[in-house]
Write an enzyme that holds these catalytic residues in place. Structure first.
Site, mmCIF file in Angstrom:
data_model
loop_
_atom_site.group_PDB
_atom_site.id
_atom_site.type_symbol
_atom_site.label_atom_id
_atom_site.label_comp_id
_atom_site.label_asym_id
_atom_site.label_seq_id
_atom_site.Cartn_x
_atom_site.Cartn_y
_atom_site.Cartn_z
ATOM 1 C CB SER A 59 -0.916 0.024 1.232
ATOM 2 O OG SER A 59 -1.806 -1.070 1.242
ATOM 3 C CB SER A 80 -2.132 -2.260 -3.656
ATOM 4 O OG SER A 80 -1.271 -1.203 -3.334
ATOM 5 C CG ASP A 106 -2.113 1.683 -4.323
ATOM 6 O OD1 ASP A 106 -1.263 1.426 -3.461
ATOM 7 O OD2 ASP A 106 -2.372 0.924 -5.281
#
Length: 347
Positions: free
Chosen positions: A234, A272, A274
């Site tokens: 991340s 992830s 983000d």
């Protein structure tokens, strides 16, 4: 090639601010609290957008969720109202609750009527998973660590394996906190603005690493054990600017963080988180005021700021990698730093 021969590349053509850091945006300060004790490798980082009372003098803000595998608190209200009313806190996934409570207590100290005669406060806490190096089951991060990070607020910002970045990994190496800035001229009138970024970098697979357009990760991966597991990292990207923008325009600026992230080799994997948050320090929004009278840049003038956001995010990720040192954490696990890996490559 030798450690002495390794230098940090300057990303893009735009000039950096004097510190090449998010604190080149006037009023912005950053503080860390780092926990470094055997299996506990974690911490807290706080970004303070201005030195006053954020609850009564809010700032325009917006977030862009590039991939939403995350456990942040406060983004829903930022999306709805377009304002920032607490400092921005970064920490590990399991520490979000403790830091939310600390954020609320901090706001109550300055505004005792919050939740009574005043509306409730929107604490903003964002996270990444540092469990490869850090024993998150220890729940080591406490409210007091948020206060320590606040007490450490400064325009001088240590980077690498510090604060919330202490236990983070990036491209299977040591990651953490990185920051950068870019300066641009906008329009024919010579208006000069600064865009700064701070990242909590905890993402990426080694073979995919790109440094200033060069596929360095391929060479590094040839000298490493193969890891074929999916990318689950991340990154939190905080963007500050002194350009007069509203929440809608800041949302557009936050989206450009994804360009800088992609240039380093990220494909925003399924697992992830983000997330980018952008805010402007140009004008404060006074709580309780009936009308807002805000000067704004016209949209057709935003391109230089978009380039600055992409470049400063990419540079901040690169800076995090170069600033980090090798860290040993829980169960003897080690994340080696980029400089040591590069030093072993043939010249």
């Amino acid at each position: 090639m030798g450690a002495s021969a390794i230098s940090v590349p300057h990303i893009g053509r735009l000039a950096a601010g004097p510190r090449n850091c998010i604190t080149d945006v006037e009023g912005v300060r950053v503080g860390h609290c780092t926990l470094d004790d055997g299996p506990v490798q974690t911490g807290v980082t706080v970004v303070s957008p201005h030195g006053g009372n954020l609850f009564t003098h809010k700032l325009p803000a917006a977030a862009a969720v590039i991939n939403g595998f995350g456990k942040s608190v406060g983004l829903v209200q930022v999306e709805e109202l377009g304002t920032l009313e607490t400092p921005i806190a970064l920490t590990n996934t399991f520490a979000v609750g403790a830091i939310v409570t600390a954020q609320v207590r901090h706001a109550l100290q300055a505004n005792p009527e919050i939740g009574r005669s005043l509306p409730t406060v929107n604490p903003l806490v964002m996270e990444c998973f540092d469990g490869y190096l850090n024993d998150m089951h220890a729940f080591a991060v406490q409210e007091s660590h948020f206060r320590q990070a606040l007490d450490a607020l400064s325009t001088e910002v240590p980077q690498g394996a510090v604060g919330a970045g202490r236990g983070m990994s990036c491209f299977e190496m040591k990651g953490g906190i990185g920051s950068a800035s870019r300066q641009v001229e906008v329009g024919a009138g010579g208006n000069r603005f600064t865009v700064g970024a701070l990242v909590l970098a905890n993402f990426g697979k080694l073979p995919e690493l790109i440094l200033d357009g060069r596929p360095v990760g391929r060479a590094l991966a040839a000298d490493a054990a193969s890891d074929t597991s999916p990318e689950k990292g991340s990154i939190i990207m905080v963007i500050a600017t002194d350009a007069p923008l509203d929440a809608r325009q800041l949302k557009r600026l936050a989206v450009r963080a994804g360009a800088g992230l992609a240039r380093t080799g990220s494909a925003y994997g399924h697992g992830s988180g983000d997330i980018a948050l952008a805010f402007s320090t140009a004008q404060q929004i006074e709580a309780g005021s009936a009308c807002l009278n805000m000067a704004l840049l016209q949209d057709h003038l935003l391109d230089p700021l978009f380039h600055a956001a992409a470049d400063s995010v990419e540079q901040a990720i690169v800076n995090a990698l170069f600033a980090a040192q090798t860290v040993r954490g829980r169960d003897g696990r080690v994340r080696e730093c980029l400089r040591e890996r590069l030093a072993r490559l043939p010249s």
